[in-house]
Each structure stands twice: as structure tokens, then as C-alpha cells.
Motif scaffolding. Structure first.
Motif: not given
Length: 186
Positions: A23-39
Motif C-alpha cells: 500500500l503506497d497511500i492511505l487516506v483516513n477520511n471517514a468521519g461522523v458528526l453527531n449534532r447535539k448541544p454540548a450540554i
């Protein structure tokens, strides 16, 4: 591949080994965003984001390391975020300071940056991995489904920095956090 599933990641690594041997190039691009107020965010709420954005990244790197060893110029690009920049998060009135709904996401991307530094140092200390360059890269505020296509940058614009760092020469840096203009303080 499902980066949250060990079997799926192992199957992907086996496929790459069987088909290419390295493997020459590995791009870790997976991402999850759970929108919820911090409190309102509980530790259980944070599991999905950390499971994908942090533990999934580690799972994939771990599975792909034997294949990266076989490459003469292996590169790993971990996609991070401007939301991981402390200076922006503490800038009163900025989008990043006021965006409480990215509570967990920002923490995961900060963890990605630190893991990148730690991996870089570990690779440099291992003669079989010293050739591997690993960097965290922020593409900027790209219009994607993660942000409801509200970002002001196109996918092509966001890809500039990751592509650069995926193809950086042997004299390029490792263990840094970058955007298309260079090193980003965090």
C-alpha cells in the motif's frame, strides 16, 4: 470497508495484499458528526464519533501497516478539521467557538492530530517504518453531507492539501498538521 468493524478492515487489508502486495497511500477520511448541544452530550453519545473518527482510524492504520512497510514511499494522510484548532475554538464569537454541536467531533479531530504526531515518532524509531510519512490535514470548510453542504469550499478545493501530502517527497515533513497553505498551529 466499515472502519468500525475489525473483520471488514481485515478483509480490505487482505484484498490489497492479494491484489497489489503493498500500500503506497492511505487516506483516513471517514468521519461522523453527531449534532447535539454540548450540554446534552453523554459519554454514550460520544461513542459513535470516537468509534469512527479515532478508533476506526487506528484500526485501519494497524491493519495496513504490514502493507505500508512493503512500499518504498508510503504515505498516510489523516483528515482532520479546522475545528481541532484550539486558537479557533477559543476565538470569541468565531464559528468554531460558538459551534457547540460539534462538541465530540472537535475532540475526535484533536485526537487525530495527536495520534498523527505519535505515529510519526514511532515510525521514525522503527527502521522498517521510518520511510512512512504521516500527516494530519484539514481540507477547510468543504461543502459535504457532514455539514449539510454549507461549506464554502468545493470538494476539489478541499482535496488540494490531502493530495499534496499523499504525494509528498521523501524530504517532506512528517507528523504535522497542515492545510493547503502549510503548517497549521493547533
Amino acid at each position: 470497508m466499515d472502519i468500525t468493524d475489525e473483520v471488514s478492515v481485515r478483509k480490505a487489508a487482505q484484498f490489497v495484499e492479494d491484489e497489489y502486495g503493498r500500500l503506497d497511500i492511505l487516506v483516513n477520511n471517514a468521519g461522523v458528526l453527531n449534532r447535539k448541544p454540548a450540554i446534552e452530550v453523554s459519554a454514550d453519545d460520544m461513542r459513535l464519533e470516537f468509534g469512527t473518527n479515532v478508533f476506526g482510524l487506528v484500526r485501519v492504520i494497524h491493519a495496513m501497516l504490514p502493507l505500508l512497510r512493503e512500499s518504498s514511499a508510503a504515505r498516510i494522510v489523516n483528515i482532520s478539521s479546522d475545528s481541532a484548532i484550539f486558537a479557533k475554538a477559543t476565538e470569541q464569537g468565531s464559528m468554531f467557538a460558538r459551534s457547540h454541536e460539534s462538541f465530540s467531533y472537535s475532540a475526535t479531530k484533536t485526537a487525530v492530530n495527536m495520534l498523527t504526531v505519535k505515529y510519526a515518532n514511532a515510525f521514525l524509531d522503527d527502521p522498517e517504518l521510518a520511510h512512512v510519512k504521516i500527516n494530519a490535514v484539514t481540507p477547510g470548510y468543504v461543502a459535504t453531507d457532514l455539514n449539510g453542504f454549507q461549506g464554502h469550499r468545493s470538494a476539489d478545493e478541499g482535496a488540494r492539501a490531502p493530495v499534496y501530502w499523499a504525494t509528498v517527497g521523501d524530504d517532506g515533513e512528517t507528523g504535522g498538521f497542515f492545510d493547503e497553505n502549510g503548517r497549521v498551529p493547533w
